[in-house]
Design a protein around this motif. Structure first.
Motif, PDB file in Angstrom:
ATOM      1  N   LEU A 182       0.748  -0.917   0.048  1.00  0.00           N
ATOM      2  CA  LEU A 182       0.007   0.134  -0.136  1.00  0.00           C
ATOM      3  C   LEU A 182       0.874   1.408  -0.092  1.00  0.00           C
ATOM      4  O   LEU A 182       0.505   2.209  -0.727  1.00  0.00           O
ATOM      5  CB  LEU A 182      -0.968   0.042   1.057  1.00  0.00           C
ATOM      6  N   TRP A 183       1.952   1.324   0.799  1.00  0.00           N
ATOM      7  CA  TRP A 183       3.057   2.477   0.782  1.00  0.00           C
ATOM      8  C   TRP A 183       3.570   2.788  -0.689  1.00  0.00           C
ATOM      9  O   TRP A 183       3.566   3.906  -1.179  1.00  0.00           O
ATOM     10  CB  TRP A 183       3.928   2.029   1.856  1.00  0.00           C
ATOM     11  N   VAL A 184       3.774   1.398  -1.079  1.00  0.00           N
ATOM     12  CA  VAL A 184       4.498   1.936  -2.515  1.00  0.00           C
ATOM     13  C   VAL A 184       3.566   2.395  -3.616  1.00  0.00           C
ATOM     14  O   VAL A 184       3.843   3.063  -4.289  1.00  0.00           O
ATOM     15  CB  VAL A 184       5.198   0.419  -3.010  1.00  0.00           C
ATOM     16  N   MET A 185       2.280   1.679  -3.489  1.00  0.00           N
ATOM     17  CA  MET A 185       1.282   2.306  -4.502  1.00  0.00           C
ATOM     18  C   MET A 185       0.684   3.655  -4.274  1.00  0.00           C
ATOM     19  O   MET A 185       0.734   4.159  -5.255  1.00  0.00           O
ATOM     20  CB  MET A 185       0.048   1.400  -4.318  1.00  0.00           C
TER      21      MET A 185
ATOM     22  N   ASN B 163       1.559   6.472  -7.008  1.00  0.00           N
ATOM     23  CA  ASN B 163       0.397   7.238  -7.505  1.00  0.00           C
ATOM     24  C   ASN B 163       0.773   8.731  -7.217  1.00  0.00           C
ATOM     25  O   ASN B 163       0.354   9.753  -7.960  1.00  0.00           O
ATOM     26  CB  ASN B 163      -0.893   6.908  -6.749  1.00  0.00           C
ATOM     27  N   THR B 164       1.220   9.144  -6.006  1.00  0.00           N
ATOM     28  CA  THR B 164       1.457  10.418  -5.793  1.00  0.00           C
ATOM     29  C   THR B 164       2.787  11.270  -6.691  1.00  0.00           C
ATOM     30  O   THR B 164       2.526  12.142  -7.098  1.00  0.00           O
ATOM     31  CB  THR B 164       1.974  10.734  -4.309  1.00  0.00           C
ATOM     32  N   ASN B 165       3.641  10.189  -6.810  1.00  0.00           N
ATOM     33  CA  ASN B 165       4.910  10.960  -7.637  1.00  0.00           C
ATOM     34  C   ASN B 165       4.714  10.592  -9.016  1.00  0.00           C
ATOM     35  O   ASN B 165       5.373  11.565  -9.756  1.00  0.00           O
ATOM     36  CB  ASN B 165       6.174  10.052  -7.182  1.00  0.00           C
ATOM     37  N   MET B 166       3.864   9.756  -9.746  1.00  0.00           N
ATOM     38  CA  MET B 166       3.874   9.614 -11.078  1.00  0.00           C
ATOM     39  C   MET B 166       2.493  10.384 -11.736  1.00  0.00           C
ATOM     40  O   MET B 166       2.820  10.534 -12.921  1.00  0.00           O
ATOM     41  CB  MET B 166       3.643   7.946 -11.267  1.00  0.00           C
ATOM     42  N   MET B 167       1.784  10.761 -10.862  1.00  0.00           N
ATOM     43  CA  MET B 167       0.342  11.287 -11.477  1.00  0.00           C
ATOM     44  C   MET B 167       0.357  12.449 -10.749  1.00  0.00           C
ATOM     45  O   MET B 167      -0.629  12.589  -9.838  1.00  0.00           O
ATOM     46  CB  MET B 167      -0.770  10.374 -11.308  1.00  0.00           C
ATOM     47  N   PRO B 168       0.863  13.569 -10.903  1.00  0.00           N
ATOM     48  CA  PRO B 168       0.541  14.899 -10.273  1.00  0.00           C
ATOM     49  C   PRO B 168      -0.886  15.261 -10.523  1.00  0.00           C
ATOM     50  O   PRO B 168      -1.228  15.551 -11.870  1.00  0.00           O
ATOM     51  CB  PRO B 168       1.697  15.876 -10.925  1.00  0.00           C
ATOM     52  N   THR B 169      -1.445  15.631  -9.523  1.00  0.00           N
ATOM     53  CA  THR B 169      -2.962  16.239  -9.732  1.00  0.00           C
ATOM     54  C   THR B 169      -3.028  17.564 -10.173  1.00  0.00           C
ATOM     55  O   THR B 169      -4.075  18.115 -10.687  1.00  0.00           O
ATOM     56  CB  THR B 169      -3.719  15.937  -8.418  1.00  0.00           C
ATOM     57  N   HIS B 170      -1.955  18.420  -9.879  1.00  0.00           N
ATOM     58  CA  HIS B 170      -1.964  19.747 -10.135  1.00  0.00           C
ATOM     59  C   HIS B 170      -1.692  20.056 -11.628  1.00  0.00           C
ATOM     60  O   HIS B 170      -1.731  21.268 -12.319  1.00  0.00           O
ATOM     61  CB  HIS B 170      -0.840  20.361  -9.519  1.00  0.00           C
TER      62      HIS B 170
END
Length: 123
Positions: free
Chosen positions: A99-102, A106-113
């Motif tokens: 869960l930590w890796v996913m 998700n946070t680092n590969m898909m920036p929401t801004h």
């Protein structure tokens, strides 16, 4: 010890195991119906539904471990209990790590801004 005493002890042991299975079965049935009641009948407030289900799930897990798998604190069961606890710990570490890796991926590969159009322009 005579053979009659050994036979009587075996009968007592099988009766006690049968009683444990019956008690475990009825406790599991009761906890299943309680979970069903929480979901279908709305017995608890809306915010406490998930908490109630998780607590009933943990209670049922403990009932099944004690009454059906005979995991306990008795001297003869310590090795089984230790193996079970180590296995549960390893599974918890693997799940938490995954869960930590996913989450980090998700946070680092898909920036929401960044908008989709701006991402296409960067290519």
């Amino acid at each position: 010890m005579t053979s009659a005493q050994v036979h009587d002890h075996g009968a007592y042991a099988s009766q006690s195991h049968l009683r444990d299975y019956v008690v475990g079965f009825f406790l599991s049935l009761l906890l299943t119906f309680a979970s069903f009641g929480v979901v279908m009948l709305g017995v608890v407030p809306a915010g406490m539904g998930l908490t109630s289900i998780v607590l009933l799930c943990v209670a049922q897990l403990i009932v099944q471990l004690v009454y059906f798998l005979h995991i306990g604190a008795k001297r003869s069961q310590r090795q089984n209990s230790a193996i079970f606890l180590c296995t549960a710990g390893l599974i918890a570490i693997i799940v938490a790590g995954s869960l930590w890796v996913m989450h980090n991926a998700n946070t680092n590969m898909m920036p929401t801004h960044m908008s989709i159009e701006r991402a296409k322009l960067r290519d």
